[in-house]
Write a protein that holds these residues in place. Structure first.
Motif, PDB file in Angstrom:
ATOM      1  N   ARG A   1      -4.668   4.221   1.961  1.00 37.35           N
ATOM      2  CA  ARG A   1      -4.129   3.427   0.858  1.00 37.35           C
ATOM      3  C   ARG A   1      -2.808   4.002   0.348  1.00 37.35           C
ATOM      4  O   ARG A   1      -1.912   3.260  -0.051  1.00 37.35           O
ATOM      5  N   TYR A   2      -2.695   5.332   0.388  1.00 39.48           N
ATOM      6  CA  TYR A   2      -1.415   5.909  -0.038  1.00 39.48           C
ATOM      7  C   TYR A   2      -0.332   5.609   0.983  1.00 39.48           C
ATOM      8  O   TYR A   2       0.827   5.351   0.628  1.00 39.48           O
ATOM      9  N   ASP A   3      -0.675   5.626   2.256  1.00 44.31           N
ATOM     10  CA  ASP A   3       0.252   5.253   3.318  1.00 44.31           C
ATOM     11  C   ASP A   3       0.761   3.831   3.087  1.00 44.31           C
ATOM     12  O   ASP A   3       1.975   3.556   3.170  1.00 44.31           O
ATOM     13  N   ALA A   4      -0.171   2.917   2.781  1.00 44.30           N
ATOM     14  CA  ALA A   4       0.214   1.525   2.546  1.00 44.30           C
ATOM     15  C   ALA A   4       1.101   1.411   1.307  1.00 44.30           C
ATOM     16  O   ALA A   4       2.060   0.612   1.277  1.00 44.30           O
ATOM     17  N   LEU A   5       0.818   2.211   0.302  1.00 52.07           N
ATOM     18  CA  LEU A   5       1.622   2.189  -0.927  1.00 52.07           C
ATOM     19  C   LEU A   5       3.061   2.597  -0.622  1.00 52.07           C
ATOM     20  O   LEU A   5       4.017   1.952  -1.094  1.00 52.07           O
ATOM     21  N   MET A   6       3.219   3.647   0.170  1.00 49.88           N
ATOM     22  CA  MET A   6       4.568   4.089   0.514  1.00 49.88           C
ATOM     23  C   MET A   6       5.264   3.076   1.419  1.00 49.88           C
ATOM     24  O   MET A   6       6.467   2.819   1.269  1.00 49.88           O
ATOM     25  N   ALA A   7       4.513   2.470   2.329  1.00 50.87           N
ATOM     26  CA  ALA A   7       5.091   1.467   3.219  1.00 50.87           C
ATOM     27  C   ALA A   7       5.616   0.272   2.433  1.00 50.87           C
ATOM     28  O   ALA A   7       6.595  -0.375   2.830  1.00 50.87           O
ATOM     29  N   ALA A   8       4.964   0.007   1.300  1.00 46.37           N
ATOM     30  CA  ALA A   8       5.392  -1.113   0.456  1.00 46.37           C
ATOM     31  C   ALA A   8       6.570  -0.745  -0.434  1.00 46.37           C
ATOM     32  O   ALA A   8       7.055  -1.577  -1.204  1.00 46.37           O
ATOM     33  N   GLY A   9       7.029   0.512  -0.349  1.00 40.99           N
ATOM     34  CA  GLY A   9       8.194   0.927  -1.118  1.00 40.99           C
ATOM     35  C   GLY A   9       7.916   1.302  -2.560  1.00 40.99           C
ATOM     36  O   GLY A   9       8.835   1.351  -3.381  1.00 40.99           O
ATOM     37  N   GLU A  10       6.643   1.584  -2.876  1.00 41.18           N
ATOM     38  CA  GLU A  10       6.312   1.940  -4.253  1.00 41.18           C
ATOM     39  C   GLU A  10       6.908   3.309  -4.603  1.00 41.18           C
ATOM     40  O   GLU A  10       6.713   4.279  -3.870  1.00 41.18           O
ATOM     41  N   PRO A  11       7.590   3.420  -5.725  1.00 47.00           N
ATOM     42  CA  PRO A  11       8.133   4.722  -6.127  1.00 47.00           C
ATOM     43  C   PRO A  11       7.023   5.619  -6.668  1.00 47.00           C
ATOM     44  O   PRO A  11       6.006   5.118  -7.165  1.00 47.00           O
ATOM     45  N   PRO A  12       7.197   6.936  -6.606  1.00 47.24           N
ATOM     46  CA  PRO A  12       6.150   7.837  -7.106  1.00 47.24           C
ATOM     47  C   PRO A  12       5.930   7.725  -8.610  1.00 47.24           C
ATOM     48  O   PRO A  12       4.860   8.112  -9.093  1.00 47.24           O
ATOM     49  N   THR A  13       6.918   7.179  -9.317  1.00 47.57           N
ATOM     50  CA  THR A  13       6.768   7.024 -10.765  1.00 47.57           C
ATOM     51  C   THR A  13       6.183   5.667 -11.148  1.00 47.57           C
ATOM     52  O   THR A  13       6.013   5.384 -12.338  1.00 47.57           O
ATOM     53  N   GLY A  14       5.849   4.856 -10.160  1.00 47.56           N
ATOM     54  CA  GLY A  14       5.263   3.553 -10.438  1.00 47.56           C
ATOM     55  C   GLY A  14       3.794   3.658 -10.800  1.00 47.56           C
ATOM     56  O   GLY A  14       3.136   4.676 -10.535  1.00 47.56           O
ATOM     57  N   GLU A  15       3.272   2.585 -11.379  1.00 46.85           N
ATOM     58  CA  GLU A  15       1.880   2.587 -11.835  1.00 46.85           C
ATOM     59  C   GLU A  15       0.908   2.821 -10.687  1.00 46.85           C
ATOM     60  O   GLU A  15      -0.055   3.580 -10.825  1.00 46.85           O
ATOM     61  N   ARG A  16       1.141   2.159  -9.557  1.00 49.68           N
ATOM     62  CA  ARG A  16       0.220   2.288  -8.431  1.00 49.68           C
ATOM     63  C   ARG A  16       0.174   3.727  -7.908  1.00 49.68           C
ATOM     64  O   ARG A  16      -0.890   4.270  -7.614  1.00 49.68           O
ATOM     65  N   ALA A  17       1.351   4.345  -7.788  1.00 51.95           N
ATOM     66  CA  ALA A  17       1.399   5.731  -7.296  1.00 51.95           C
ATOM     67  C   ALA A  17       0.731   6.675  -8.290  1.00 51.95           C
ATOM     68  O   ALA A  17      -0.025   7.588  -7.897  1.00 51.95           O
ATOM     69  N   MET A  18       0.975   6.470  -9.565  1.00 52.93           N
ATOM     70  CA  MET A  18       0.343   7.338 -10.563  1.00 52.93           C
ATOM     71  C   MET A  18      -1.170   7.149 -10.578  1.00 52.93           C
ATOM     72  O   MET A  18      -1.924   8.109 -10.760  1.00 52.93           O
ATOM     73  N   ASP A  19      -1.614   5.907 -10.356  1.00 49.73           N
ATOM     74  CA  ASP A  19      -3.059   5.672 -10.279  1.00 49.73           C
ATOM     75  C   ASP A  19      -3.664   6.392  -9.077  1.00 49.73           C
ATOM     76  O   ASP A  19      -4.779   6.928  -9.154  1.00 49.73           O
ATOM     77  N   MET A  20      -2.939   6.394  -7.962  1.00 53.23           N
ATOM     78  CA  MET A  20      -3.431   7.110  -6.778  1.00 53.23           C
ATOM     79  C   MET A  20      -3.447   8.625  -7.031  1.00 53.23           C
ATOM     80  O   MET A  20      -4.342   9.333  -6.564  1.00 53.23           O
ATOM     81  N   ALA A  21      -2.455   9.119  -7.765  1.00 53.58           N
ATOM     82  CA  ALA A  21      -2.437  10.542  -8.113  1.00 53.58           C
ATOM     83  C   ALA A  21      -3.625  10.878  -9.008  1.00 53.58           C
ATOM     84  O   ALA A  21      -4.259  11.934  -8.848  1.00 53.58           O
ATOM     85  N   GLU A  22      -3.944   9.993  -9.937  1.00 53.09           N
ATOM     86  CA  GLU A  22      -5.101  10.215 -10.806  1.00 53.09           C
ATOM     87  C   GLU A  22      -6.395  10.200  -9.992  1.00 53.09           C
ATOM     88  O   GLU A  22      -7.307  10.997 -10.238  1.00 53.09           O
ATOM     89  N   GLU A  23      -6.463   9.310  -9.014  1.00 50.14           N
ATOM     90  CA  GLU A  23      -7.645   9.268  -8.145  1.00 50.14           C
ATOM     91  C   GLU A  23      -7.775  10.577  -7.370  1.00 50.14           C
ATOM     92  O   GLU A  23      -8.883  11.098  -7.181  1.00 50.14           O
ATOM     93  N   HIS A  24      -6.638  11.117  -6.935  1.00 52.19           N
ATOM     94  CA  HIS A  24      -6.619  12.401  -6.235  1.00 52.19           C
ATOM     95  C   HIS A  24      -7.178  13.511  -7.136  1.00 52.19           C
ATOM     96  O   HIS A  24      -8.003  14.332  -6.714  1.00 52.19           O
ATOM     97  N   ARG A  25      -6.760  13.523  -8.399  1.00 52.80           N
ATOM     98  CA  ARG A  25      -7.254  14.528  -9.356  1.00 52.80           C
ATOM     99  C   ARG A  25      -8.748  14.371  -9.584  1.00 52.80           C
ATOM    100  O   ARG A  25      -9.491  15.361  -9.621  1.00 52.80           O
ATOM    101  N   GLN A  26      -9.195  13.123  -9.745  1.00 46.04           N
ATOM    102  CA  GLN A  26     -10.612  12.874  -9.977  1.00 46.04           C
ATOM    103  C   GLN A  26     -11.458  13.290  -8.778  1.00 46.04           C
ATOM    104  O   GLN A  26     -12.603  13.734  -8.939  1.00 46.04           O
ATOM    105  N   HIS A  27     -10.898  13.152  -7.576  1.00 43.89           N
ATOM    106  CA  HIS A  27     -11.610  13.591  -6.368  1.00 43.89           C
ATOM    107  C   HIS A  27     -11.876  15.092  -6.435  1.00 43.89           C
ATOM    108  O   HIS A  27     -12.991  15.559  -6.117  1.00 43.89           O
ATOM    109  N   ILE A  28     -10.886  15.864  -6.867  1.00 42.36           N
ATOM    110  CA  ILE A  28     -11.052  17.313  -7.003  1.00 42.36           C
ATOM    111  C   ILE A  28     -12.114  17.617  -8.052  1.00 42.36           C
ATOM    112  O   ILE A  28     -12.985  18.471  -7.855  1.00 42.36           O
ATOM    113  N   CYS A  29     -12.039  16.905  -9.184  1.00 44.99           N
ATOM    114  CA  CYS A  29     -13.021  17.124 -10.254  1.00 44.99           C
ATOM    115  C   CYS A  29     -14.440  16.817  -9.771  1.00 44.99           C
ATOM    116  O   CYS A  29     -15.390  17.527 -10.103  1.00 44.99           O
ATOM    117  N   SER A  30     -14.582  15.748  -9.014  1.00 42.41           N
ATOM    118  CA  SER A  30     -15.908  15.305  -8.577  1.00 42.41           C
ATOM    119  C   SER A  30     -16.517  16.236  -7.547  1.00 42.41           C
ATOM    120  O   SER A  30     -17.721  16.512  -7.580  1.00 42.41           O
TER     121      SER A  30
END
Length: 253
Positions: free
Chosen positions: A173-202
């Motif tokens: 999903r992150y690959d697809a996000l980058m392929a779509a040209g989403e910037p790292p400061t966009g909502e979708r990228a930040m949501d994926m970063a939050e998911e990454h953090r939650q994965h570590i917590c879990s």
């Protein structure tokens, strides 16, 4: 020279209540009393207390300790020789126990309760122990590391496979996000970063935003971590780092 019950308790690392009990049962009766009737212990009393505590540490019940110390034929040096022999034997036993526990800890580190076949099935050619020593050197004294070790040691093959599947799905999903040209400061990228953090917590340990940002910098600075993320898509490590920083700022605002 004599000492109060409080002083002796402090010297010996026992409670005042314990000393009172020893007095009550006749095991250690103070040689003196103050004018007010308070217990006062002499140097000889301290020697006897040391002998008592040696035998107690070796597991002798109080009545046996009393019998040993009050034997009129016993030589004080014989007590010391016997205690030395017993302590030496106990040290050797404890050393063997410690070695066994250490072996068990190593066996369970990072989920090595899996068989070799299961480890290969779950991780393929990626050895989960590859960075274990470095991780211990970097973070071995932290609660996060200890918590990660506790959790990982309990995971089954199915747990590891589910975790791997989550990582693979996230990577796609992150690959697809980058392929779509989403910037790292966009909502979708930040949501994926939050998911990454939650994965570590879990799966491993509580990962607050400042810790997550520190990990993000390592993903770029350490070539091995960078290669792991860039294998999902070239440039993903730096994109993720920027998304993690943006996500942390978003939550601290």
């Amino acid at each position: 020279m004599s000492y109060s019950v409080g002083q002796v308790a402090g010297f010996a690392g026992v409670t005042v209540r314990t000393l009172h009990h020893y007095d009550d049962i006749g095991l250690l009766v103070p040689s003196e009393r103050s004018h007010a009737g308070h217990r006062r212990y002499s140097d000889a009393d301290l020697d006897r207390l040391q002998q008592i505590l040696f035998y107690r540490e070796l597991g002798f019940p109080l009545d046996e300790v009393a019998a040993l110390l009050d034997d009129p034929d016993a030589d004080p040096r014989a007590h010391l020789r016997r205690q030395h022999e017993l302590l030496t034997a106990r040290i050797e036993k404890l050393r063997k126990m410690a070695a066994a526990v250490e072996h068990a800890m190593e066996a369970r580190k990072m989920g090595i309760n899996l068989t070799p076949e299961e480890r290969f099935e779950v991780f393929g050619d990626k050895d989960p122990e590859q960075y274990a020593q470095e991780a211990e050197e970097r973070w071995g004294g932290t609660e996060a590391y200890a918590e990660s070790q506790r959790r990982a040691a309990s995971y089954t093959k199915e747990d590891w496979k589910r975790m791997q599947a989550e990582v693979a799905d996230w990577g796609e999903r992150y690959d697809a996000l980058m392929a779509a040209g989403e910037p790292p400061t966009g909502e979708r990228a930040m949501d994926m970063a939050e998911e990454h953090r939650q994965h570590i917590c879990s799966w491993f340990y509580e990962c607050p935003y400042d810790v997550h940002q520190g990990l993000a910098e390592m993903y770029v600075a350490d070539e091995r971590f960078k290669a792991f993320y860039d294998a999902m898509r070239p440039g993903l490590a730096e994109h993720l780092r920027d998304a993690i920083v943006a996500n942390a700022s978003r939550h601290s605002a």
